[in-house]
Design a protein around this motif. Structure first.
Motif, PDB file in Angstrom:
ATOM      1  N   ILE A 249       0.845  -1.188   0.000  1.00  0.00           N
ATOM      2  CA  ILE A 249       0.000   0.000   0.000  1.00  0.00           C
ATOM      3  C   ILE A 249       0.883   1.241   0.000  1.00  0.00           C
ATOM      4  N   ASP A 250       0.620   2.134  -0.937  1.00  0.00           N
ATOM      5  CA  ASP A 250       1.390   3.371  -1.099  1.00  0.00           C
ATOM      6  C   ASP A 250       0.703   4.474  -0.284  1.00  0.00           C
ATOM      7  N   THR A 251       0.963   4.504   1.010  1.00  0.00           N
ATOM      8  CA  THR A 251       0.212   5.393   1.901  1.00  0.00           C
ATOM      9  C   THR A 251       0.496   6.872   1.650  1.00  0.00           C
ATOM     10  N   LEU A 252       1.633   7.202   1.042  1.00  0.00           N
ATOM     11  CA  LEU A 252       1.991   8.600   0.796  1.00  0.00           C
ATOM     12  C   LEU A 252       1.855   8.975  -0.682  1.00  0.00           C
ATOM     13  N   ASP A 253       1.266   8.087  -1.484  1.00  0.00           N
ATOM     14  CA  ASP A 253       1.069   8.351  -2.922  1.00  0.00           C
ATOM     15  C   ASP A 253       2.377   8.701  -3.623  1.00  0.00           C
ATOM     16  N   ILE A 254       3.398   7.911  -3.349  1.00  0.00           N
ATOM     17  CA  ILE A 254       4.705   8.123  -3.956  1.00  0.00           C
ATOM     18  C   ILE A 254       4.743   7.635  -5.408  1.00  0.00           C
ATOM     19  N   ALA A 255       4.067   6.512  -5.684  1.00  0.00           N
ATOM     20  CA  ALA A 255       4.215   5.830  -6.970  1.00  0.00           C
ATOM     21  C   ALA A 255       3.866   6.686  -8.190  1.00  0.00           C
ATOM     22  N   PRO A 256       2.732   7.399  -8.222  1.00  0.00           N
ATOM     23  CA  PRO A 256       2.405   8.180  -9.428  1.00  0.00           C
ATOM     24  C   PRO A 256       3.472   9.221  -9.780  1.00  0.00           C
ATOM     25  N   GLY A 257       3.924   9.958  -8.785  1.00  0.00           N
ATOM     26  CA  GLY A 257       4.924  10.983  -9.035  1.00  0.00           C
ATOM     27  C   GLY A 257       6.271  10.394  -9.436  1.00  0.00           C
ATOM     28  N   TYR A 258       6.631   9.276  -8.819  1.00  0.00           N
ATOM     29  CA  TYR A 258       7.925   8.673  -9.133  1.00  0.00           C
ATOM     30  C   TYR A 258       7.938   8.096 -10.551  1.00  0.00           C
TER      31      TYR A 258
END
Length: 351
Positions: A249-258
Protein backbone atom coordinates in the motif's frame (compact mmCIF):
# COMPACT_ATOMS: atom_id res chain seq x y z
CA UNK A 1 -25.58 -31.92 -4.70
CA UNK A 2 -22.53 -33.63 -3.28
CA UNK A 3 -18.94 -33.21 -4.42
CA UNK A 4 -15.40 -34.49 -4.18
CA UNK A 5 -12.69 -31.82 -3.83
CA UNK A 6 -9.22 -32.74 -5.15
CA UNK A 7 -6.02 -30.74 -4.55
CA UNK A 8 -8.21 -28.65 -2.29
CA UNK A 9 -5.72 -26.29 -0.65
CA UNK A 10 -7.42 -24.34 2.15
CA UNK A 11 -10.82 -24.71 0.44
CA UNK A 12 -11.39 -21.46 -1.43
CA UNK A 13 -13.23 -23.20 -4.25
CA UNK A 14 -15.14 -25.36 -1.76
CA UNK A 15 -16.44 -22.26 0.07
CA UNK A 16 -17.83 -21.03 -3.24
CA UNK A 17 -19.31 -24.43 -4.04
CA UNK A 18 -21.03 -24.61 -0.66
CA UNK A 19 -22.47 -21.12 -1.07
CA UNK A 20 -23.99 -22.28 -4.37
CA UNK A 21 -25.48 -25.45 -2.89
CA UNK A 22 -22.83 -28.04 -3.79
CA UNK A 23 -21.58 -29.75 -0.63
CA UNK A 24 -18.09 -31.35 -0.50
CA UNK A 25 -18.26 -34.71 1.24
CA UNK A 26 -14.52 -35.41 0.92
CA UNK A 27 -11.34 -33.50 0.15
CA UNK A 28 -7.79 -34.50 -0.71
CA UNK A 29 -4.78 -32.27 0.02
CA UNK A 30 -1.28 -33.24 1.12
CA UNK A 31 -0.38 -29.96 2.85
CA UNK A 32 -1.27 -30.45 6.51
CA UNK A 33 -1.75 -26.73 7.23
CA UNK A 34 -4.18 -26.37 4.31
CA UNK A 35 -6.06 -29.46 5.50
CA UNK A 36 -6.36 -27.96 8.99
CA UNK A 37 -7.67 -24.69 7.53
CA UNK A 38 -10.21 -26.53 5.35
CA UNK A 39 -11.38 -28.82 8.17
CA UNK A 40 -12.11 -25.80 10.36
CA UNK A 41 -14.68 -24.37 7.91
CA UNK A 42 -15.99 -27.65 6.47
CA UNK A 43 -15.91 -30.08 9.36
CA UNK A 44 -18.58 -32.41 7.93
CA UNK A 45 -16.37 -33.56 5.04
CA UNK A 46 -13.94 -36.47 5.12
CA UNK A 47 -10.43 -35.03 4.84
CA UNK A 48 -7.50 -36.94 3.38
CA UNK A 49 -4.10 -35.43 4.17
CA UNK A 50 -2.32 -37.58 1.62
CA UNK A 51 -0.86 -37.88 -1.85
CA UNK A 52 -3.80 -38.27 -4.25
CA UNK A 53 -1.95 -41.10 -6.01
CA UNK A 54 -2.36 -43.31 -2.93
CA UNK A 55 -6.17 -43.03 -2.79
CA UNK A 56 -8.83 -45.10 -4.57
CA UNK A 57 -12.01 -43.14 -5.29
CA UNK A 58 -14.23 -46.11 -6.18
CA UNK A 59 -15.99 -45.77 -2.82
CA UNK A 60 -17.59 -42.50 -4.01
CA UNK A 61 -19.20 -43.88 -7.16
CA UNK A 62 -22.93 -43.20 -6.99
CA UNK A 63 -22.43 -40.74 -4.11
CA UNK A 64 -20.85 -37.75 -5.85
CA UNK A 65 -22.42 -35.45 -8.44
CA UNK A 66 -19.41 -33.21 -9.07
CA UNK A 67 -15.64 -33.48 -8.85
CA UNK A 68 -13.79 -30.19 -8.67
CA UNK A 69 -10.29 -28.99 -7.93
CA UNK A 70 -7.05 -27.50 -9.16
CA UNK A 71 -4.28 -29.98 -10.03
CA UNK A 72 -0.87 -28.50 -9.10
CA UNK A 73 -0.08 -25.67 -11.48
CA UNK A 74 3.72 -25.41 -11.24
CA UNK A 75 4.28 -27.44 -14.43
CA UNK A 76 2.40 -24.81 -16.46
CA UNK A 77 3.01 -21.59 -14.51
CA UNK A 78 4.85 -18.82 -16.35
CA UNK A 79 6.64 -18.14 -13.07
CA UNK A 80 8.08 -21.65 -12.75
CA UNK A 81 10.35 -23.95 -14.75
CA UNK A 82 7.47 -24.75 -17.14
CA UNK A 83 8.32 -28.42 -17.63
CA UNK A 84 4.66 -29.20 -18.33
CA UNK A 85 3.93 -32.89 -18.85
CA UNK A 86 7.55 -33.76 -18.04
CA UNK A 87 7.07 -32.42 -14.51
CA UNK A 88 6.22 -35.07 -11.92
CA UNK A 89 3.88 -32.55 -10.29
CA UNK A 90 1.49 -32.70 -13.26
CA UNK A 91 -1.55 -34.19 -11.51
CA UNK A 92 -4.12 -33.95 -14.31
CA UNK A 93 -3.81 -37.73 -14.93
CA UNK A 94 -4.89 -38.30 -11.33
CA UNK A 95 -7.86 -35.95 -11.76
CA UNK A 96 -8.94 -37.96 -14.82
CA UNK A 97 -8.44 -41.22 -12.91
CA UNK A 98 -10.82 -39.95 -10.24
CA UNK A 99 -13.40 -39.11 -12.92
CA UNK A 100 -13.16 -42.61 -14.36
CA UNK A 101 -13.52 -44.22 -10.94
CA UNK A 102 -16.36 -42.03 -9.62
CA UNK A 103 -18.16 -41.15 -12.89
CA UNK A 104 -19.82 -37.96 -11.58
CA UNK A 105 -22.33 -36.03 -13.67
CA UNK A 106 -19.94 -33.08 -13.99
CA UNK A 107 -16.51 -31.74 -13.13
CA UNK A 108 -14.80 -28.37 -12.83
CA UNK A 109 -11.01 -28.05 -13.02
CA UNK A 110 -9.02 -24.86 -12.62
CA UNK A 111 -5.42 -24.03 -13.41
CA UNK A 112 -3.05 -21.19 -14.24
CA UNK A 113 -3.55 -19.25 -17.49
CA UNK A 114 -0.13 -20.51 -18.59
CA UNK A 115 -1.87 -23.76 -19.49
CA UNK A 116 -3.52 -21.93 -22.42
CA UNK A 117 -0.38 -20.26 -23.80
CA UNK A 118 0.94 -21.11 -27.25
CA UNK A 119 3.68 -23.46 -26.02
CA UNK A 120 1.13 -25.42 -23.94
CA UNK A 121 -1.69 -25.55 -26.48
CA UNK A 122 -0.87 -29.07 -27.62
CA UNK A 123 -1.04 -30.39 -24.07
CA UNK A 124 -4.28 -28.53 -23.41
CA UNK A 125 -5.81 -30.01 -26.56
CA UNK A 126 -4.69 -33.49 -25.49
CA UNK A 127 -6.14 -32.92 -22.03
CA UNK A 128 -9.51 -31.85 -23.42
CA UNK A 129 -9.57 -34.93 -25.61
CA UNK A 130 -8.95 -37.15 -22.58
CA UNK A 131 -11.83 -35.50 -20.75
CA UNK A 132 -14.06 -36.18 -23.75
CA UNK A 133 -12.92 -39.80 -23.87
CA UNK A 134 -13.97 -40.06 -20.21
CA UNK A 135 -17.51 -39.27 -21.37
CA UNK A 136 -17.86 -35.51 -20.89
CA UNK A 137 -18.93 -32.60 -23.07
CA UNK A 138 -16.13 -30.14 -22.39
CA UNK A 139 -15.98 -26.34 -22.49
CA UNK A 140 -13.19 -24.12 -21.23
CA UNK A 141 -12.30 -20.48 -20.83
CA UNK A 142 -9.69 -18.18 -19.31
CA UNK A 143 -11.61 -16.11 -16.77
CA UNK A 144 -10.57 -13.05 -14.78
CA UNK A 145 -11.87 -12.93 -11.22
CA UNK A 146 -12.44 -9.16 -11.40
CA UNK A 147 -15.09 -9.75 -14.08
CA UNK A 148 -17.22 -11.44 -11.40
CA UNK A 149 -16.88 -8.99 -8.53
CA UNK A 150 -13.56 -10.07 -7.02
CA UNK A 151 -11.32 -7.06 -6.23
CA UNK A 152 -8.36 -8.76 -7.92
CA UNK A 153 -7.10 -9.23 -11.50
CA UNK A 154 -6.60 -12.95 -11.05
CA UNK A 155 -6.82 -15.00 -14.25
CA UNK A 156 -7.41 -18.76 -14.33
CA UNK A 157 -8.15 -21.45 -16.88
CA UNK A 158 -11.48 -23.09 -16.04
CA UNK A 159 -12.42 -26.40 -17.67
CA UNK A 160 -15.94 -27.75 -17.17
CA UNK A 161 -17.31 -31.09 -18.30
CA UNK A 162 -20.88 -32.38 -18.19
CA UNK A 163 -22.28 -35.81 -19.04
CA UNK A 164 -25.48 -34.19 -20.31
CA UNK A 165 -25.43 -30.88 -22.19
CA UNK A 166 -22.61 -28.35 -22.48
CA UNK A 167 -21.69 -25.80 -19.86
CA UNK A 168 -22.26 -22.12 -20.65
CA UNK A 169 -19.99 -19.76 -18.74
CA UNK A 170 -21.76 -16.82 -17.09
CA UNK A 171 -21.02 -13.47 -18.69
CA UNK A 172 -19.08 -10.88 -16.62
CA UNK A 173 -21.07 -9.07 -13.97
CA UNK A 174 -18.46 -6.32 -13.61
CA UNK A 175 -16.20 -4.34 -15.92
CA UNK A 176 -16.63 -2.48 -19.23
CA UNK A 177 -18.78 -5.15 -20.89
CA UNK A 178 -21.24 -5.37 -18.00
CA UNK A 179 -22.16 -1.76 -17.29
CA UNK A 180 -21.00 -2.13 -13.67
CA UNK A 181 -17.57 -0.94 -12.47
CA UNK A 182 -14.97 -3.36 -11.19
CA UNK A 183 -14.82 -3.75 -7.42
CA UNK A 184 -11.84 -1.67 -6.26
CA UNK A 185 -9.28 -3.08 -3.85
CA UNK A 186 -9.84 -0.01 -1.70
CA UNK A 187 -13.29 -1.31 -0.79
CA UNK A 188 -11.68 -4.03 1.34
CA UNK A 189 -8.23 -2.57 2.07
CA UNK A 190 -7.61 0.75 3.82
CA UNK A 191 -4.72 3.05 3.02
CA UNK A 192 -4.39 4.30 6.59
CA UNK A 193 -5.72 1.47 8.76
CA UNK A 194 -3.99 -1.90 8.20
CA UNK A 195 -6.02 -4.98 9.07
CA UNK A 196 -3.56 -7.37 10.71
CA UNK A 197 0.22 -7.17 11.04
CA UNK A 198 2.19 -6.29 7.87
CA UNK A 199 5.38 -8.30 7.24
CA UNK A 200 8.55 -6.52 8.28
CA UNK A 201 9.89 -6.29 4.76
CA UNK A 202 10.79 -2.83 3.39
CA UNK A 203 9.93 -1.73 -0.14
CA UNK A 204 13.09 -0.62 -1.96
CA UNK A 205 13.60 1.39 -5.12
CA UNK A 206 14.99 -0.73 -7.97
CA UNK A 207 18.51 0.13 -9.11
CA UNK A 208 17.54 -0.28 -12.76
CA UNK A 209 13.81 0.54 -12.95
CA UNK A 210 11.69 -0.38 -15.97
CA UNK A 211 8.59 1.84 -15.67
CA UNK A 212 5.31 1.66 -17.56
CA UNK A 213 2.72 4.35 -18.14
CA UNK A 214 0.75 3.04 -15.17
CA UNK A 215 2.48 3.70 -11.83
CA UNK A 216 1.18 0.32 -10.67
CA UNK A 217 2.93 -1.70 -13.40
CA UNK A 218 6.46 -2.30 -14.60
CA UNK A 219 9.54 -3.15 -12.55
CA UNK A 220 10.20 -0.02 -10.51
CA UNK A 221 10.73 -1.51 -7.05
CA UNK A 222 12.77 -4.51 -5.92
CA UNK A 223 11.03 -7.87 -5.65
CA UNK A 224 7.77 -9.07 -7.15
CA UNK A 225 5.50 -6.95 -4.98
CA UNK A 226 3.81 -4.00 -6.66
CA UNK A 227 1.98 -0.94 -5.35
CA UNK A 228 -1.78 -1.47 -5.09
CA UNK A 229 -4.12 0.85 -6.96
CA UNK A 230 -6.89 1.26 -4.41
CA UNK A 231 -9.25 2.55 -7.12
CA UNK A 232 -9.02 -0.68 -9.16
CA UNK A 233 -8.77 -4.44 -8.62
CA UNK A 234 -5.48 -5.57 -7.10
CA UNK A 235 -2.75 -7.50 -8.88
CA UNK A 236 -2.91 -11.27 -8.44
CA UNK A 237 -2.17 -12.26 -4.84
CA UNK A 238 0.86 -14.55 -5.10
CA UNK A 239 1.43 -17.82 -3.27
CA UNK A 240 5.04 -16.67 -2.83
CA UNK A 241 3.97 -13.59 -0.85
CA UNK A 242 5.12 -12.93 2.69
CA UNK A 243 8.38 -11.22 1.72
CA UNK A 244 9.49 -9.10 -1.21
CA UNK A 245 6.78 -10.56 -3.46
CA UNK A 246 4.04 -9.13 -1.25
CA UNK A 247 2.12 -6.26 -2.84
CA UNK A 248 2.08 -3.02 -0.89
CA UNK A 249 0.00 0.00 0.00
CA UNK A 250 1.39 3.37 -1.10
CA UNK A 251 0.21 5.39 1.90
CA UNK A 252 1.99 8.60 0.80
CA UNK A 253 1.07 8.35 -2.92
CA UNK A 254 4.70 8.12 -3.96
CA UNK A 255 4.21 5.83 -6.97
CA UNK A 256 2.40 8.18 -9.43
CA UNK A 257 4.92 10.98 -9.03
CA UNK A 258 7.93 8.67 -9.13
CA UNK A 259 6.77 6.95 -12.32
CA UNK A 260 6.22 10.34 -13.96
CA UNK A 261 9.72 11.34 -12.82
CA UNK A 262 11.26 8.22 -14.41
CA UNK A 263 9.33 8.56 -17.67
CA UNK A 264 10.56 12.14 -17.94
CA UNK A 265 14.15 10.87 -17.76
CA UNK A 266 14.70 11.39 -14.06
CA UNK A 267 17.46 9.60 -12.11
CA UNK A 268 16.38 6.46 -10.19
CA UNK A 269 16.09 6.88 -6.45
CA UNK A 270 17.76 4.69 -3.85
CA UNK A 271 16.78 3.24 -0.52
CA UNK A 272 13.42 2.60 1.10
CA UNK A 273 10.16 3.89 -0.35
CA UNK A 274 8.57 6.25 2.22
CA UNK A 275 5.15 5.24 3.53
CA UNK A 276 5.10 1.84 1.82
CA UNK A 277 3.61 -1.05 3.82
CA UNK A 278 3.07 -4.62 2.69
CA UNK A 279 -0.33 -6.30 2.56
CA UNK A 280 -1.13 -8.33 5.65
CA UNK A 281 -2.38 -11.92 5.54
CA UNK A 282 -5.82 -10.70 6.53
CA UNK A 283 -5.91 -8.09 3.76
CA UNK A 284 -4.67 -10.61 1.20
CA UNK A 285 -7.45 -12.99 2.24
CA UNK A 286 -10.06 -10.24 1.84
CA UNK A 287 -8.77 -9.45 -1.65
CA UNK A 288 -9.27 -13.15 -2.38
CA UNK A 289 -12.87 -12.80 -0.99
CA UNK A 290 -12.35 -15.15 1.94
CA UNK A 291 -14.73 -14.33 4.83
CA UNK A 292 -13.48 -11.58 7.11
CA UNK A 293 -11.88 -13.07 10.19
CA UNK A 294 -11.25 -16.49 8.64
CA UNK A 295 -8.23 -18.15 10.22
CA UNK A 296 -5.50 -20.03 8.37
CA UNK A 297 -3.42 -22.72 10.06
CA UNK A 298 0.36 -22.91 10.18
CA UNK A 299 3.25 -20.45 10.06
CA UNK A 300 3.01 -16.96 8.60
CA UNK A 301 4.64 -18.08 5.33
CA UNK A 302 2.30 -21.08 5.13
CA UNK A 303 -0.72 -18.82 5.57
CA UNK A 304 0.42 -16.49 2.77
CA UNK A 305 0.96 -19.53 0.54
CA UNK A 306 -2.50 -20.95 1.26
CA UNK A 307 -4.16 -17.61 0.57
CA UNK A 308 -2.28 -17.04 -2.69
CA UNK A 309 -2.81 -20.61 -3.93
CA UNK A 310 -6.57 -20.55 -3.45
CA UNK A 311 -9.40 -19.91 -5.88
CA UNK A 312 -11.31 -16.79 -4.76
CA UNK A 313 -14.47 -18.13 -3.06
CA UNK A 314 -16.65 -15.56 -4.85
CA UNK A 315 -15.40 -16.72 -8.25
CA UNK A 316 -16.04 -20.30 -7.19
CA UNK A 317 -19.57 -19.40 -6.12
CA UNK A 318 -20.40 -17.74 -9.46
CA UNK A 319 -19.15 -20.73 -11.45
CA UNK A 320 -20.73 -23.28 -9.12
CA UNK A 321 -24.10 -21.53 -9.24
CA UNK A 322 -24.07 -21.64 -13.05
CA UNK A 323 -22.99 -25.28 -13.03
CA UNK A 324 -25.64 -26.37 -10.55
CA UNK A 325 -28.43 -24.56 -12.37
CA UNK A 326 -27.45 -26.07 -15.70
CA UNK A 327 -27.15 -29.56 -14.21
CA UNK A 328 -30.68 -29.10 -12.88
CA UNK A 329 -31.92 -28.24 -16.36
CA UNK A 330 -32.39 -24.50 -15.97
CA UNK A 331 -32.37 -22.64 -19.27
CA UNK A 332 -29.56 -20.27 -20.19
CA UNK A 333 -29.55 -17.25 -22.46
CA UNK A 334 -26.90 -15.66 -24.72
CA UNK A 335 -27.70 -12.44 -22.89
CA UNK A 336 -26.38 -13.79 -19.60
CA UNK A 337 -24.07 -16.65 -20.66
CA UNK A 338 -21.38 -17.34 -23.24
CA UNK A 339 -22.36 -19.86 -25.88
CA UNK A 340 -20.18 -22.95 -25.26
CA UNK A 341 -16.68 -22.78 -26.70
CA UNK A 342 -16.05 -26.49 -27.04
CA UNK A 343 -12.77 -28.34 -27.39
CA UNK A 344 -13.21 -28.85 -31.15
CA UNK A 345 -11.67 -25.56 -32.41
CA UNK A 346 -8.68 -25.95 -30.13
CA UNK A 347 -8.18 -29.56 -31.19
CA UNK A 348 -8.28 -28.54 -34.84
CA UNK A 349 -5.82 -25.70 -34.31
CA UNK A 350 -3.38 -27.94 -32.49
CA UNK A 351 -3.49 -30.77 -35.04
Amino acid sequence: MQALDLFSGPGGLSLGMKAAGIQPIASVEKNKDAVATYAAHTSTAEHFCADVRTISFNRYRGKVDVIFGGPPCQPFSTGGLRRGTADARNMFPEFIRALNEVKPAAFLAENVPGLATRDRIHYLSQLLREFELAGYNVTWQVVMAADYGVPQKRRRVIIVGMKEGEFWFPKPTHGPKSGRPYVASGTVVSKDQPFGEPPNCPVLYAKYPDPRRSPYAGHVYNGGGRPVDLDAPCHTILASAGGYKTHWIDTLDIAPGYTAHLLAGGTPREGTVPGARRLTREESALLQTFPRGMRFAGSVSSQYTQIGDAVPPLLGQVLAKALKEQMEGHSVSPETHFEPDTAAPLLAAAS
